[in-house]
Enzyme design. Sequence first.
Site, short mmCIF file in Angstrom:
data_model
loop_
_atom_site.label_atom_id
_atom_site.label_comp_id
_atom_site.label_asym_id
_atom_site.label_seq_id
_atom_site.Cartn_x
_atom_site.Cartn_y
_atom_site.Cartn_z
N CYS A 1 -22.56 -15.95 -13.89
CA CYS A 1 -22.29 -16.43 -15.26
C CYS A 1 -20.81 -16.41 -15.63
O CYS A 1 -20.42 -16.97 -16.64
CB CYS A 1 -23.09 -15.64 -16.29
SG CYS A 1 -22.48 -13.98 -16.63
N ASN B 1 10.76 1.97 3.24
CA ASN B 1 9.55 2.17 4.03
C ASN B 1 9.68 3.44 4.86
O ASN B 1 10.77 3.78 5.32
CB ASN B 1 9.34 0.99 5.00
CG ASN B 1 8.44 -0.09 4.44
OD1 ASN B 1 7.54 0.18 3.63
ND2 ASN B 1 8.66 -1.31 4.87
N THR C 1 0.26 5.37 -1.66
CA THR C 1 -0.30 6.46 -0.84
C THR C 1 0.06 7.82 -1.44
O THR C 1 -0.76 8.74 -1.42
CB THR C 1 0.18 6.39 0.62
OG1 THR C 1 1.59 6.20 0.63
CG2 THR C 1 -0.48 5.27 1.38
N ALA D 1 0.80 -1.23 0.00
CA ALA D 1 0.00 0.00 0.00
C ALA D 1 0.84 1.28 0.00
O ALA D 1 0.46 2.27 -0.63
CB ALA D 1 -0.94 -0.01 1.21
N HIS E 1 -2.98 -10.09 -4.75
CA HIS E 1 -4.32 -9.99 -4.15
C HIS E 1 -5.38 -9.59 -5.18
O HIS E 1 -6.40 -9.00 -4.84
CB HIS E 1 -4.31 -9.02 -2.97
CG HIS E 1 -3.49 -9.53 -1.81
ND1 HIS E 1 -2.89 -8.69 -0.89
CD2 HIS E 1 -3.16 -10.79 -1.43
CE1 HIS E 1 -2.23 -9.43 0.00
NE2 HIS E 1 -2.37 -10.69 -0.31
N SER F 1 4.54 -3.45 5.31
CA SER F 1 5.07 -3.90 6.61
C SER F 1 5.25 -5.42 6.61
O SER F 1 5.70 -5.99 7.60
CB SER F 1 4.13 -3.47 7.73
OG SER F 1 2.82 -3.92 7.45
N CYS G 1 -18.80 -11.47 -13.18
CA CYS G 1 -20.15 -11.78 -12.72
C CYS G 1 -20.10 -13.15 -12.05
O CYS G 1 -19.71 -14.14 -12.68
CB CYS G 1 -21.12 -11.78 -13.89
SG CYS G 1 -22.72 -12.49 -13.43
N GLN H 1 1.04 -6.42 -3.66
CA GLN H 1 -0.17 -6.73 -2.89
C GLN H 1 -1.27 -5.74 -3.23
O GLN H 1 -2.39 -5.86 -2.75
CB GLN H 1 0.14 -6.65 -1.38
CG GLN H 1 1.21 -7.62 -0.92
CD GLN H 1 1.72 -7.29 0.47
OE1 GLN H 1 1.21 -7.76 1.47
NE2 GLN H 1 2.75 -6.45 0.54
ZN LIG Z 1 -23.79 -12.69 -15.35
#
Ligand SMILES: [Zn+2]
Length: 261
Positions: free
Chosen positions: A129, A228, A28, A24, A118, A204, A126, A100
Amino acid sequence: MKERIKQAAEWIMSARKTIAFTGAGVSTESGIPDFRSASGLWSRYDPAEYATLGAFQANPEKVWRMLAEMEQVMDVQPNIGHQALARLERQGALSGIVTQNIDGLHQAAGSATVVEFHGSSRTFTCLPCGRCFPRDAVRGMTRKSDSQMPMPGDCGRGPRDGGGFPCVLKPDVVFFDEAIPPDALAGAAKLVRDADLVLVAGTSCEVFPASEIPWQVRRQGGRVIEINLEPAESLKAELVLRGSFTEMASGLHQAWEALKS
Ligand SMILES: [Zn+2]
């Protein structure tokens, strides 16, 4: 600090294979707040209630109230740190990135080999489907007025499942109760294999199993450079560049270019 950045550049220069592992903190400065911070998304929306597959299946409209907010903060540009990593890759100094983050900013900056551990908020699937929609298409969809849930056309569900319903779109991000996608695991394993230097930035390193990546490089005899603002205690990096991602990553790229010439 200049000396440390120079040393990091030397390590990159002499490494067989350098990879980056990001979180992250690299986004930022682009304006995406850390979801885990004190004022972040998870302080207002309990992930157990808003960011599990079970919660989504039970009540997608409720989860979309959180997703609509997430969508808004994702509408930003990569920063000069993202660009520095992309340049290092183009110039042959970086083999790729395991991130990440779900924001797609590494790719937007021009990085070619990016493993999204991630998942990604750039595409939506969807659930009933399985059709996939890019973010731009979802942006243009009619929304339910109270929840902001997108309402695409008729879902491809067969009449047996009840036709005439709209698709139920879930962003392709890994929710808290979901497994890491097999292609992300395979992509990360391929990138980590034979790496002898990992540049850890903006994380971290507390979220398992992603947090294993620096340790895997170390088990292979490699080293860890940490960028960091706040120290990642558990990481025990061999070299620490304490500062903002934009400043450290762009400084590192410049130092590497200076060494190369
Ligand atoms: Zn669908």
